[in-house]
Design a protein around this motif. Structure first.
Motif: not given
Length: 231
Positions: A182-196
């Motif tokens: 499965d794709i960990r959507v929330m993990t990806t979103v969190l990482r993106l928020s830390l690395r815009p």
């Protein structure tokens, strides 16, 4: 009964098979983008589910300029990490080429490289392409090839290209696939928020992935059915 065993890396690849998932002549396993798990699944498909042939199926990354997102690649051989070349089974070739011709699809017949980990940047992709002479890379095909050779059954790899050789994997996307595929959507979103700063690369990745999965859907509709009940 002839039964095709399919090894995918993520659930989205499995889902692209659509109504084929209900066909008794097909059994699918999802590795969660783990080469070791893909090997275990390949054995399970043969030993527990009676599969008589194996297919590595999903999206792949290009490691040369010869392939672009949306291209459909059919493996000529799998180049393993130690340089060993495992030829795919020629029995699949006429079936897939005939189906592709009827569907108006172009199959790129290329060597594919095996990888036990994500090849995330352009430099690494091009280096792998030069070292192996392959044009695409994924984390399941090597395991499928290894087990099929060990068990003496036919196999091949059918992959849609989702990212070009020049596209590096953004840091925010690394580790986005869970062990069940499965794709960990929330993990990806969190990482993106830390690395815009990863946003442009994420947009490119999403665009390429969309083209890849569109082509994968064509594979499921027009190509994979030609293999059912035959090998």
């Amino acid at each position: 009964m002839k039964r095709l065993g399919i090894v995918c890396g993520v659930k989205a690849e499995e889902a692209s098979l659509g109504v084929l998932l209900d066909d008794a002549g097909l059994k699918v396993g999802v590795s969660g983008a783990s080469s070791a798990r893909a090997e275990d699944i390949a054995r399970e498909l043969i030993e527990e589910h009676g599969c008589t042939s194996l297919l590595s199926y999903g999206v792949s990354g290009a490691i040369t300029d010869a392939l672009r997102p949306g291209d459909i690649a059919l493996a000529r051989a799998i180049i393993m990490g130690d340089g060993t070349r495992i030829e795919t089974s020629r029995v699949f070739m006429p079936l897939l080429l005939d189906a592709a011709a009827h569907a108006g699809l172009v199959l790129r017949h290329v060597d594919m490289a095996d990888a036990s980990d994500v090849v995330s940047d352009e430099r690494g992709k091009r280096a792998l392409g030069r070292r192996t002479g392959a044009h695409a890379v994924d984390m399941e095909s090597g395991a499928v090839a290894f087990v099929a050779r060990e068990k003496g059954i036919p196999f091949t790899a059918l992959r849609a290209i989702s990212d070009g050789v020049e596209h590096s994997m953004p840091h925010a996307a690394l580790g986005a696939i869970g062990p069940g595929g499965d794709i960990r959507v929330m993990t990806t979103v969190l990482r993106l928020s830390l690395r815009p700063q990863d946003l442009p690369a994420m947009i490119r990745l999403a665009a390429g992935s969309s083209r890849g999965f569109k082509s994968l859907g064509r594979c499921a509709r027009d190509l994979v059915p030609s293999l059912l009940g035959v090998v």
